[in-house]
Design a protein around this motif. Sequence first.
Motif, PDB file in Angstrom:
ATOM      1  N   TYR A  41       0.840  -1.200   0.000  1.00 50.84           N
ATOM      2  CA  TYR A  41       0.000   0.000   0.000  1.00 50.84           C
ATOM      3  C   TYR A  41       0.873   1.247   0.000  1.00 50.84           C
ATOM      4  O   TYR A  41       2.095   1.179   0.218  1.00 50.84           O
ATOM      5  CB  TYR A  41      -0.942   0.007   1.211  1.00 50.84           C
TER       6      TYR A  41
ATOM      7  N   LEU B  92       1.753   5.084   1.500  1.00 55.86           N
ATOM      8  CA  LEU B  92       1.694   5.908   2.708  1.00 55.86           C
ATOM      9  C   LEU B  92       2.204   7.297   2.351  1.00 55.86           C
ATOM     10  O   LEU B  92       3.323   7.444   1.859  1.00 55.86           O
ATOM     11  CB  LEU B  92       2.551   5.292   3.815  1.00 55.86           C
TER      12      LEU B  92
ATOM     13  N   GLN C 286       3.343   3.790  11.826  1.00 59.90           N
ATOM     14  CA  GLN C 286       3.144   3.824  10.384  1.00 59.90           C
ATOM     15  C   GLN C 286       4.409   3.410   9.636  1.00 59.90           C
ATOM     16  O   GLN C 286       4.344   2.675   8.645  1.00 59.90           O
ATOM     17  CB  GLN C 286       2.714   5.228   9.950  1.00 59.90           C
TER      18      GLN C 286
ATOM     19  N   ASP D 245       4.820  -0.403  10.058  1.00 59.49           N
ATOM     20  CA  ASP D 245       3.818  -1.176   9.320  1.00 59.49           C
ATOM     21  C   ASP D 245       4.120  -1.233   7.829  1.00 59.49           C
ATOM     22  O   ASP D 245       4.004  -2.298   7.205  1.00 59.49           O
ATOM     23  CB  ASP D 245       2.429  -0.576   9.544  1.00 59.49           C
TER      24      ASP D 245
ATOM     25  N   TYR E 287       7.256   5.141   1.424  1.00 56.70           N
ATOM     26  CA  TYR E 287       6.854   4.302   0.290  1.00 56.70           C
ATOM     27  C   TYR E 287       8.049   4.082  -0.627  1.00 56.70           C
ATOM     28  O   TYR E 287       8.344   2.947  -1.026  1.00 56.70           O
ATOM     29  CB  TYR E 287       5.706   4.965  -0.473  1.00 56.70           C
TER      30      TYR E 287
ATOM     31  N   SER F 208      -7.201   2.780  -0.905  1.00 60.82           N
ATOM     32  CA  SER F 208      -6.386   2.137   0.122  1.00 60.82           C
ATOM     33  C   SER F 208      -5.219   2.982   0.606  1.00 60.82           C
ATOM     34  O   SER F 208      -4.541   2.607   1.563  1.00 60.82           O
ATOM     35  CB  SER F 208      -5.841   0.802  -0.403  1.00 60.82           C
TER      36      SER F 208
ATOM     37  N   ARG G  82      -2.928   5.425   2.549  1.00 61.70           N
ATOM     38  CA  ARG G  82      -2.934   5.891   3.929  1.00 61.70           C
ATOM     39  C   ARG G  82      -2.202   7.230   4.013  1.00 61.70           C
ATOM     40  O   ARG G  82      -1.182   7.436   3.350  1.00 61.70           O
ATOM     41  CB  ARG G  82      -2.279   4.861   4.845  1.00 61.70           C
TER      42      ARG G  82
ATOM     43  N   GLU H 107      -0.897  12.077   9.783  1.00 63.54           N
ATOM     44  CA  GLU H 107      -1.565  13.217  10.421  1.00 63.54           C
ATOM     45  C   GLU H 107      -0.823  14.476   9.989  1.00 63.54           C
ATOM     46  O   GLU H 107       0.291  14.753  10.437  1.00 63.54           O
ATOM     47  CB  GLU H 107      -1.531  13.074  11.943  1.00 63.54           C
TER      48      GLU H 107
END
Length: 277
Positions: free
Chosen positions: A87, A89, A100, A103, A149, A190, A192, A195
């Motif tokens: 995914y 990010l 994060q 993960d 990423y 999908s 992410r 913040e």
Amino acid sequence: MSPQTWMITGVNSGFGRELTQQLLDRGDRVVGTVRNTAKVSDFTEAHPDTFIAELLEMTDTAAVRELVDRKFRDLGRIDVIVSNAGYGLFGAAEELSDTQVGDIVATNLTGPITLIRAALPHLREQGGGRIIQISSYGGQVAFAGNSLYHATKWGIEGFCESVAQEVEKFGVGVTIVEPGGARTEFRYGSARVAELMPVYDDTPAHAFLQMLDPANGLAPGDPALMATRIIESADQQPAPLRMVLGSVALQSTIATLQKRIADFETQTEIAASTDIK
């Protein structure tokens, strides 16, 4: 051509789903991993004899190894391993939390490394096969707001390029697929986002917000056509090491590499000045 057996991670959406649909339609067998089997019930119902859904969390390395060993044992042979799960990010580096960071590294880098390492002895012992790693042109080109990423994609590409040299003599081919922007859930569902901190507003770090908004135009890549090209690559001999999908991705990659080479070429004297005389 005889039907082949494929193992593909992350088949509930995006390239994984497109690949699975096309392969099942042509009569191949697919072991597809998901985190929720309900999302692939249509495959299970339509292809009960050729689609095998398996629950898998890519961050669970022990489970990855167990699944690979079990499916090779049960099926006898798996021709193609497609490492697809992952995914995006988005956010400036300091906006990302430690969780994060951990993960995405576990999912996009450590998980695929484990998958490939687990498959290698089986592929070697059966006399060959193909590993296809879904990367991104972001494995060669970097943009602000995508640091982790890019870290995972640059990392998995280096790993795969090395592995390709290690296993070529055993008839195992490795291909790194570098798609450009495509109309998949990767970008529109999908992804992410960290913040966000107002201090990064109106800077390149938040430019990705424009890309994630479909109102600003959809990505040019056709997932179905990209999946077709990926499937075709499995039969190419020798295996292509890299395959860029999308004209924008290719243009951006070439421009980036040309700029990088030009920069290296300015360093001839300083590089040589550190050699022992």
